[in-house]
Design an enzyme around this catalytic site. Structure first.
Site, mmCIF file in Angstrom:
data_model
loop_
_atom_site.group_PDB
_atom_site.id
_atom_site.type_symbol
_atom_site.label_atom_id
_atom_site.label_comp_id
_atom_site.label_asym_id
_atom_site.label_seq_id
_atom_site.Cartn_x
_atom_site.Cartn_y
_atom_site.Cartn_z
ATOM 1 N N TYR A 147 0.849 -1.195 0.000
ATOM 2 C CA TYR A 147 0.000 0.000 0.000
ATOM 3 C C TYR A 147 0.883 1.242 0.000
ATOM 4 O O TYR A 147 1.806 1.351 0.810
ATOM 5 C CB TYR A 147 -0.908 0.023 1.229
ATOM 6 C CG TYR A 147 -1.827 1.234 1.262
ATOM 7 C CD1 TYR A 147 -2.834 1.373 0.312
ATOM 8 C CD2 TYR A 147 -1.683 2.225 2.225
ATOM 9 C CE1 TYR A 147 -3.678 2.482 0.323
ATOM 10 C CE2 TYR A 147 -2.522 3.331 2.251
ATOM 11 C CZ TYR A 147 -3.517 3.453 1.299
ATOM 12 O OH TYR A 147 -4.351 4.549 1.317
ATOM 13 N N ASP A 243 9.174 3.001 0.566
ATOM 14 C CA ASP A 243 8.041 3.645 1.212
ATOM 15 C C ASP A 243 8.113 3.299 2.690
ATOM 16 O O ASP A 243 7.658 2.240 3.116
ATOM 17 C CB ASP A 243 6.725 3.170 0.583
ATOM 18 C CG ASP A 243 5.512 3.809 1.260
ATOM 19 O OD1 ASP A 243 5.702 4.486 2.294
ATOM 20 O OD2 ASP A 243 4.390 3.605 0.763
ATOM 21 N N LYS A 271 3.316 9.372 8.920
ATOM 22 C CA LYS A 271 2.978 8.831 10.236
ATOM 23 C C LYS A 271 3.865 9.386 11.359
ATOM 24 O O LYS A 271 3.664 10.515 11.762
ATOM 25 C CB LYS A 271 2.945 7.305 10.162
ATOM 26 C CG LYS A 271 1.855 6.845 9.163
ATOM 27 C CD LYS A 271 1.464 5.398 9.211
ATOM 28 C CE LYS A 271 0.198 5.186 8.385
ATOM 29 N NZ LYS A 271 0.363 4.427 7.158
HETATM 30 C C1 LIG Z 1 -0.176 4.890 5.733
HETATM 31 C C2 LIG Z 1 0.670 4.608 4.562
HETATM 32 C C3 LIG Z 1 0.644 5.417 3.407
HETATM 33 C C4 LIG Z 1 -0.344 6.549 3.248
HETATM 34 O O1 LIG Z 1 -0.175 7.567 4.167
HETATM 35 P P1 LIG Z 1 -1.415 8.560 4.460
HETATM 36 O O2 LIG Z 1 -0.842 9.541 5.429
HETATM 37 O O3 LIG Z 1 -2.501 7.711 5.015
HETATM 38 O O4 LIG Z 1 -1.783 9.179 3.165
HETATM 39 C C5 LIG Z 1 1.541 5.156 2.403
HETATM 40 N N1 LIG Z 1 2.414 4.144 2.497
HETATM 41 C C6 LIG Z 1 2.469 3.349 3.577
HETATM 42 C C7 LIG Z 1 3.478 2.268 3.638
HETATM 43 C C8 LIG Z 1 1.586 3.543 4.638
HETATM 44 O O5 LIG Z 1 1.630 2.714 5.677
#
Ligand SMILES: *Cc1c(COP(=O)(O)O)cnc(C)c1O
Length: 435
Positions: A147, A243, A271
């Protein structure tokens, strides 16, 4: 236990459903995967969240990761208050942006230059645009179950079995656009090699969560998969994007890249970097980052980017992470919880396995010895059992993520007693469910 009063949450959820799609502003909060009523929270402190009916839970969601210090940490709250007094947004440079940039650059090995944005989704979509702009190539590879936020090109998963051209996962994503997204299963070296063979000199980058957490926690490191990705990107002139929106500042002070000593070309953060306020960031090598506007031709902007309140919350949070032994203490608690939960499953005769890195982990209810990719979860985990386990744990006062496809997060505020109480609650729940 099931005598828990959740009247006010039920009432709120009915109201919210009239006003908001599904009653929520982000889908997984709606409990669709597990059934039951989402709790509306009133306040949170340390390891605990309290709902509008006054029930308190030991929290392992931590706002989906950011609350690594625990909720409403005194230094973070005080920092936000002080900063707010001076104005909440300028739309012009402020010193706090320099301070947080310097901190992140010192902590995360691959980052020499950084750009702040307001969410993880913004960080990943901007990093992808930059990788395309830098390489002059349009296609990219992501993994099935990985994701990377909700931008169009990322909402694509693999067809079952072999790697294939993407089909959009969401209505509204143009099929022609999704074709630029190539997908492969986690840990499948041959599938990635095939994609590079079939799309010679067309692949701009591979984007990967170095510790995947969005299909449950997976291990890409111990079998050499991450090192393979680093090597093939270098050979093929593609960029490697980590990511680390979830793993950054979570699995070590410098994220997965520091823990594993594998350096990506670009890194996405989110985050924890905002300590609970909306912050994302992407950064990497100077020659790549200088392609971003106004230095270079890749456009990306944001009205609230580098917002002073958000920068300050990030600074206060990251400062605490640099304290001696922060991660050692956090990891030992997390290990004890993870092993305690698995032992509880074993004792109750419930087939389970799991993956853990630092203070993030997932217990999978499955007969498999190991869960290594997304289709192991969708095809081999007992999702119905997970739903029952989740709701029973909620009744016991333990708040887990409402999906088998998610990670649990331990914070510095969780005490040994919280861990013991959680394991004991799980033992009671597993006993009831297998009675
Ligand atoms: C949470 C998350 C996202 C998206 O971040 P948002 O602040 O919710 O837009 C992207 N990549 C990873 C790995 C995530 O855990």
């Amino acid at each position: 236990m099931s005598s828990q009063n959740i009247q006010q949450s039920q009432h709120n959820f009915e109201q919210a459903q009239k006003l908001l799609p599904g009653g929520v502003n982000s889908p997984v909060r709606a409990f669709k995967g597990v059934g039951g009523t989402p709790r509306f929270f009133d306040h949170a402190k340390g390891a605990y969240v309290t709902d509008v009916d006054g029930n308190t839970y030991i929290d392992y969601v931590g706002s989906w990761g950011p609350m690594i210090l625990g909720h409403a940490h005194d230094a973070v709250i005080q920092g936000i208050q002080e900063t707010a007094e001076k104005g909440v947004s300028f739309g012009a440079p402020c010193e706090l942006e320099i301070d947080l940039a310097q901190m992140v650059i010192d902590m995360v090995p691959s980052i020499d230059v950084i750009r702040f944005v307001s969410s993880g989704s913004e960080a990943t979509m901007s990093a992808l645009r930059l990788a395309r702009g830098f390489t002059g190539r349009d296609k990219f590879i992501k993994f099935d179950g990985g994701y990377h936020g909700h931008a169009d090109g990322f909402l694509v998963k693999a067809g079952s079995g072999a790697a294939t051209f993407g089909e959009p996962d969401s209505a509204g994503v143009p099929a022609d656009y999704a074709k630029l997204t190539l997908t492969a299963p986690f840990n499948d070296i041959e599938a990635v090699k095939d994609l590079f063979r079939q799309n010679k000199d067309e692949i701009s980058c591979i984007i990967v969560e170095p510790v995947p957490g969005n299909t449950g926690v997976m291990d890409l490191y111990n079998n050499g998969f991450l090192q393979f990705l680093r090597d093939i990107c270098t050979q093929e002139g593609a960029l490697l994007i980590f990511d680390e929106v979830m793993s950054g500042f979570r699995v070590s002070s410098g994220g997965a890249q520091k823990r594993f000593a594998i350096t990506p070309d670009l890194t996405c953060l989110g985050k924890i970097i905002g300590g609970g306020l909306p912050v994302g960031a992407y950064g990497g090598r100077e020659e790549i980052m200088r392609k971003i506007s106004p230095d270079g031709p890749v456009y990306q902007a944001g009205t609230l980017s580098g917002n002073p309140l958000a920068m300050r919350a990030g600074i206060e949070t990251l400062s605490r992470l640099q304290e001696e032994d922060f991660y050692v203490a956090l990891e030992s608690k997390s290990k004890r919880l993870f092993e305690g939960l698995l032992a509880g499953c074993k004792a109750a005769g419930v087939p389970a396995t799991g993956n853990r890195f630092g203070s993030m982990f997932t217990i999978f209810f499955t007969e498999l010895d190991q869960v290594t990719c997304g289709s192991d979860v969708s095809g081999h985990c007992d999702l119905a059992f997970f739903g029952k386990f989740f709701n029973e744990m909620l009744n016991e006062g333990v708040y887990l993520a409402p999906s088998q496809y998610e990670a649990a997060f331990v914070s510095a505020a969780h005490t040994d007693k919280d861990i013991d109480n959680t394991i004991a609650a799980a033992e009671r729940v597993l006993a009831r469910l297998t009675a």
